[in-house]
Design a protein around this motif. Structure first.
Motif, PDB file in Angstrom:
ATOM      1  N   LEU A  94      15.529  16.225 -14.015  1.00 53.35           N
ATOM      2  CA  LEU A  94      14.951  16.516 -12.699  1.00 53.35           C
ATOM      3  C   LEU A  94      13.621  15.784 -12.526  1.00 53.35           C
ATOM      4  O   LEU A  94      13.344  15.229 -11.457  1.00 53.35           O
ATOM      5  N   SER A  95      12.818  15.747 -13.582  1.00 49.76           N
ATOM      6  CA  SER A  95      11.511  15.078 -13.532  1.00 49.76           C
ATOM      7  C   SER A  95      11.662  13.588 -13.241  1.00 49.76           C
ATOM      8  O   SER A  95      10.917  13.028 -12.432  1.00 49.76           O
ATOM      9  N   PHE A  96      12.641  12.935 -13.880  1.00 43.30           N
ATOM     10  CA  PHE A  96      12.852  11.503 -13.644  1.00 43.30           C
ATOM     11  C   PHE A  96      13.392  11.250 -12.231  1.00 43.30           C
ATOM     12  O   PHE A  96      13.058  10.237 -11.609  1.00 43.30           O
ATOM     13  N   SER A  97      14.203  12.180 -11.723  1.00 37.05           N
ATOM     14  CA  SER A  97      14.695  12.045 -10.352  1.00 37.05           C
ATOM     15  C   SER A  97      13.548  12.112  -9.359  1.00 37.05           C
ATOM     16  O   SER A  97      13.500  11.360  -8.382  1.00 37.05           O
ATOM     17  N   VAL A  98      12.619  13.027  -9.618  1.00 34.84           N
ATOM     18  CA  VAL A  98      11.441  13.175  -8.760  1.00 34.84           C
ATOM     19  C   VAL A  98      10.604  11.893  -8.755  1.00 34.84           C
ATOM     20  O   VAL A  98      10.092  11.475  -7.716  1.00 34.84           O
ATOM     21  N   LEU A  99      10.504  11.252  -9.915  1.00 31.21           N
ATOM     22  CA  LEU A  99       9.730  10.003 -10.012  1.00 31.21           C
ATOM     23  C   LEU A  99      10.398   8.898  -9.186  1.00 31.21           C
ATOM     24  O   LEU A  99       9.716   8.154  -8.461  1.00 31.21           O
ATOM     25  N   LEU A 100      11.727   8.775  -9.293  1.00 29.29           N
ATOM     26  CA  LEU A 100      12.442   7.754  -8.516  1.00 29.29           C
ATOM     27  C   LEU A 100      12.363   8.029  -7.017  1.00 29.29           C
ATOM     28  O   LEU A 100      12.429   7.107  -6.194  1.00 29.29           O
ATOM     29  N   ASN A 101      12.189   9.301  -6.652  1.00 33.31           N
ATOM     30  CA  ASN A 101      12.048   9.668  -5.238  1.00 33.31           C
ATOM     31  C   ASN A 101      10.863   8.973  -4.574  1.00 33.31           C
ATOM     32  O   ASN A 101      10.824   8.842  -3.351  1.00 33.31           O
ATOM     33  N   SER A 102       9.893   8.569  -5.384  1.00 31.54           N
ATOM     34  CA  SER A 102       8.667   7.994  -4.818  1.00 31.54           C
ATOM     35  C   SER A 102       8.813   6.515  -4.485  1.00 31.54           C
ATOM     36  O   SER A 102       7.908   5.930  -3.898  1.00 31.54           O
ATOM     37  N   ILE A 103       9.957   5.915  -4.867  1.00 31.07           N
ATOM     38  CA  ILE A 103      10.112   4.466  -4.655  1.00 31.07           C
ATOM     39  C   ILE A 103      11.166   4.145  -3.601  1.00 31.07           C
ATOM     40  O   ILE A 103      10.864   3.530  -2.570  1.00 31.07           O
ATOM     41  N   TYR A 104      12.409   4.565  -3.837  1.00 33.05           N
ATOM     42  CA  TYR A 104      13.487   4.069  -2.965  1.00 33.05           C
ATOM     43  C   TYR A 104      13.418   4.585  -1.523  1.00 33.05           C
ATOM     44  O   TYR A 104      13.828   3.857  -0.608  1.00 33.05           O
ATOM     45  N   PRO A 105      12.896   5.800  -1.233  1.00 30.20           N
ATOM     46  CA  PRO A 105      12.797   6.184   0.191  1.00 30.20           C
ATOM     47  C   PRO A 105      11.852   5.280   0.983  1.00 30.20           C
ATOM     48  O   PRO A 105      12.109   5.001   2.155  1.00 30.20           O
ATOM     49  N   VAL A 130       0.839  -1.206   0.000  1.00 28.63           N
ATOM     50  CA  VAL A 130       0.000   0.000   0.000  1.00 28.63           C
ATOM     51  C   VAL A 130       0.874   1.256   0.000  1.00 28.63           C
ATOM     52  O   VAL A 130       0.585   2.228  -0.704  1.00 28.63           O
ATOM     53  N   LEU A 131       1.943   1.223   0.770  1.00 32.09           N
ATOM     54  CA  LEU A 131       2.871   2.366   0.825  1.00 32.09           C
ATOM     55  C   LEU A 131       3.467   2.675  -0.538  1.00 32.09           C
ATOM     56  O   LEU A 131       3.471   3.836  -0.977  1.00 32.09           O
ATOM     57  N   LEU A 132       3.952   1.639  -1.216  1.00 33.30           N
ATOM     58  CA  LEU A 132       4.559   1.841  -2.539  1.00 33.30           C
ATOM     59  C   LEU A 132       3.546   2.355  -3.552  1.00 33.30           C
ATOM     60  O   LEU A 132       3.837   3.265  -4.330  1.00 33.30           O
ATOM     61  N   GLY A 133       2.352   1.792  -3.552  1.00 34.46           N
ATOM     62  CA  GLY A 133       1.311   2.223  -4.487  1.00 34.46           C
ATOM     63  C   GLY A 133       0.955   3.684  -4.305  1.00 34.46           C
ATOM     64  O   GLY A 133       0.848   4.449  -5.277  1.00 34.46           O
ATOM     65  N   THR A 134       0.793   4.112  -3.060  1.00 27.91           N
ATOM     66  CA  THR A 134       0.442   5.505  -2.760  1.00 27.91           C
ATOM     67  C   THR A 134       1.568   6.452  -3.141  1.00 27.91           C
ATOM     68  O   THR A 134       1.341   7.491  -3.777  1.00 27.91           O
ATOM     69  N   SER A 135       2.786   6.101  -2.763  1.00 26.01           N
ATOM     70  CA  SER A 135       3.932   6.971  -3.022  1.00 26.01           C
ATOM     71  C   SER A 135       4.208   7.129  -4.519  1.00 26.01           C
ATOM     72  O   SER A 135       4.508   8.231  -4.993  1.00 26.01           O
ATOM     73  N   ILE A 136       4.087   6.046  -5.280  1.00 25.99           N
ATOM     74  CA  ILE A 136       4.321   6.118  -6.731  1.00 25.99           C
ATOM     75  C   ILE A 136       3.277   7.002  -7.411  1.00 25.99           C
ATOM     76  O   ILE A 136       3.598   7.766  -8.335  1.00 25.99           O
ATOM     77  N   ALA A 137       2.030   6.933  -6.959  1.00 27.76           N
ATOM     78  CA  ALA A 137       0.970   7.784  -7.523  1.00 27.76           C
ATOM     79  C   ALA A 137       1.304   9.262  -7.325  1.00 27.76           C
ATOM     80  O   ALA A 137       1.142  10.086  -8.237  1.00 27.76           O
ATOM     81  N   ILE A 138       1.802   9.608  -6.140  1.00 28.58           N
ATOM     82  CA  ILE A 138       2.198  10.989  -5.862  1.00 28.58           C
ATOM     83  C   ILE A 138       3.415  11.371  -6.702  1.00 28.58           C
ATOM     84  O   ILE A 138       3.504  12.487  -7.226  1.00 28.58           O
ATOM     85  N   GLY A 139       4.360  10.434  -6.846  1.00 30.37           N
ATOM     86  CA  GLY A 139       5.551  10.686  -7.652  1.00 30.37           C
ATOM     87  C   GLY A 139       5.213  10.994  -9.103  1.00 30.37           C
ATOM     88  O   GLY A 139       5.827  11.873  -9.720  1.00 30.37           O
ATOM     89  N   LEU A 140       4.246  10.295  -9.655  1.00 28.36           N
ATOM     90  CA  LEU A 140       3.814  10.537 -11.038  1.00 28.36           C
ATOM     91  C   LEU A 140       3.235  11.944 -11.200  1.00 28.36           C
ATOM     92  O   LEU A 140       3.453  12.610 -12.215  1.00 28.36           O
ATOM     93  N   PHE A 141       2.496  12.396 -10.192  1.00 33.72           N
ATOM     94  CA  PHE A 141       1.920  13.748 -10.223  1.00 33.72           C
ATOM     95  C   PHE A 141       3.031  14.806 -10.303  1.00 33.72           C
ATOM     96  O   PHE A 141       2.979  15.718 -11.138  1.00 33.72           O
ATOM     97  N   PHE A 142       4.058  14.680  -9.453  1.00 29.73           N
ATOM     98  CA  PHE A 142       5.141  15.659  -9.449  1.00 29.73           C
ATOM     99  C   PHE A 142       6.059  15.505 -10.656  1.00 29.73           C
ATOM    100  O   PHE A 142       6.691  16.474 -11.091  1.00 29.73           O
TER     101      PHE A 142
END
Length: 485
Positions: free
Chosen positions: A376-387, A332-344
């Motif tokens: 920068l956009s791709f870095s923001v997307l990866l931010n939603s997974i590894y943390p 659930v954590l990964l699903g939620t975080s990735i959705a937010i990452g896609l927005f940013f």
């Protein structure tokens, strides 16, 4: 008969689907209860650093580069150590809360203050001899002198990390971190007018911007002290105790492994800024690179909220002995975080080119930032997974394994590749960033595999052993035990 079986199967599927939706909803509420205050507090706290950079950037281009150097190298160096060592508090407090041993949380907090206060004092010479250090690593003299001057102003600011980071983790573990969100929001709200007053009204320039940064950061710490000492944590804070000085060695060991894990992650960007400083136009390269890194890091504060939520949910469920709940929470954590990452990700693609002018009036810097906006956009997307995956590791106490992953992915793959692309191709700063992304991508894939292969039943046993090892028996403090029962 066939129709009856089909109807029964359909009903069963609907019930399972309804049950799954309900479980996701319940888990999401638990996650957001921790993540939302964490996101607000981290975005606001880091926002004060970004706002200060913006004020300094409109005062002087040299001081903007100097500030970027100190904030990205020196402050990140110390912050990485203290944040990493404080994550041991997050592991221990989270598992103690899950196991119902709330009285241990205040002792863990005091132990972390002792360890972090000594650690930060040991590293203060990094700020005192800032100019000499920056010259030693080959930075331009004007930028090194500016960085050395600003380093001294950062000393009172750095000491707030000792308390703010550990208290946040202490409160977060017991689901009381909404107070930090309110305090951080107020801190950010007063920081802007305070900066305007000191920089422009009182005409204090760079010194005014740095004084505003320190004052607003300590406002947060004082508010946290009032909350804890004022009786709002009756079960987890029993006052100062000599027990805090016992069993410091195991805490230090866990703190060091936590520190190495986080430091290798945070210092990665610092090394890349250092590489940017050796480029032909160092002032522009450092300024542009640090602007993009700060935008990336500001969005990363949202991910850190989910890192905290992952740590709390994993540590709490391990403390309770529920391995199945741990695995479901991770999904659930990964699903939620990735959705937010896609927005940013989309947001940075659309507005990335316009962000530079918030920090500088220099067209050369703005053009360089514009060139980096896609990366920068791709870095923001990866931010939603590894943390999130790092938070899972912290919650389980697996910091040592992640430290090795970070070392290899960032410093064996990312940095050499960034240096190769930056210096031996025409990509320059863009090449350094591509190297950074490759390191992060490799780390993300490795952490996914590590999480997937983890035996969570075995982690439950380890969490139980850890709590038993640190547990103070009732003969040493009967009043605390009776209050908990």
């Amino acid at each position: 008969m066939d129709n009856g079986i089909k109807t029964k199967l359909l009903r069963q599927e609907e019930e399972e689907e309804g049950d799954l939706k309900e479980r996701i909803w319940v888990e999401s509420k638990k996650i957001w209860r921790v993540a939302l205050p964490g996101v607000i507090s981290r975005v606001c706290a880091f926002g004060t650093i970004v706002v200060t950079q913006s004020f300094i950037g409109h005062i002087s281009d040299i001081d903007l580069a100097g500030y970027a150097l100190v904030q990205t190298l020196s402050v990140r160096f110390i912050n990485g150590i203290l944040l990493g060592m404080s994550s041991a508090t997050e592991t221990l407090c989270g598992q103690a809360f899950g196991a119902g041993q709330n009285h241990m949380m205040g002792i863990y907090l005091q132990r972390s203050w002792i360890v972090d206060l000594i650690t930060s004092t040991v590293f203060i010479p990094v700020f005192i001899f800032g100019t000499q250090i920056f010259k030693l690593v080959g930075e331009e003299e004007a930028i090194a002198k500016s960085g050395g001057y600003l380093s001294l102003w950062f000393i009172p600011f750095v000491y707030n990390f000792v308390f703010s980071l550990t208290i946040q983790m202490f409160l977060q573990a017991q689901l009381k971190n909404m107070i930090i969100a309110w305090l951080s929001a107020f801190q950010f709200a007063i920081h802007i007018p305070l900066s305007l007053l000191l920089v422009y009204k009182l005409n204090m320039g760079v010194a005014g911007a740095m004084i505003a940064l320190s004052l607003s950061s300590w406002f947060l710490v004082i508010g946290e002290f009032i909350y804890i000492f004022g009786g709002w944590c009756p079960h987890s804070w029993k006052g100062f105790t000599a027990a805090a000085f016992k069993d410091l060695l195991p805490v230090v060991k866990l703190s060091i492994s936590s520190g190495v894990m986080v430091c290798l992650e945070l210092w990665y960007n610092a090394v890349l800024v250092l590489l940017a400083g050796y480029m032909a136009d160092a002032e522009v390269a450092i300024s542009a690179f640090s602007i993009c890194l700060n935008i990336n890091a500001w969005e990363f504060m949202i991910s850190l909220g989910f890192l905290g939520a992952a740590c709390v949910r994993v540590s709490n469920e391990l403390g309770r002995g529920n391995a199945k709940a741990v695995k479901f929470s991770i999904k659930v954590l990964l699903g939620t975080s990735i959705a937010i990452g896609l927005f940013f990700f989309v947001l940075c693609l659309v507005f990335g080119k316009k962000l530079a002018y918030v920090f500088t009036d220099d067209d050369r810097v703005a053009d360089t930032v514009s060139d980096l906006s896609l990366l920068l956009s791709f870095s923001v997307l990866l931010n939603s997974i590894y943390p999130v995956l790092s938070g899972v590791a912290v919650g389980a106490g697996m910091q040592g394994a992640v430290a090795i992953v970070n070392l290899v992915c960032f410093y064996v793959i990312g940095v050499p590749l960034g240096a190769l692309l930056g210096y031996f191709t025409s990509l320059e700063v863009k090449g350094i960033w591509i190297g950074m992304i490759c390191g992060v991508l490799t780390q993300t894939i490795t952490l996914i595999y590590l999480t997937w292969r983890t035996d969570w039943d075995d982690q439950v046993k380890k969490a139980s052993e850890r709590l038993n090892r640190f547990y103070l028996n009732s003969n040493e403090n009967p009043e605390q035990i009776s209050n908990e029962s």
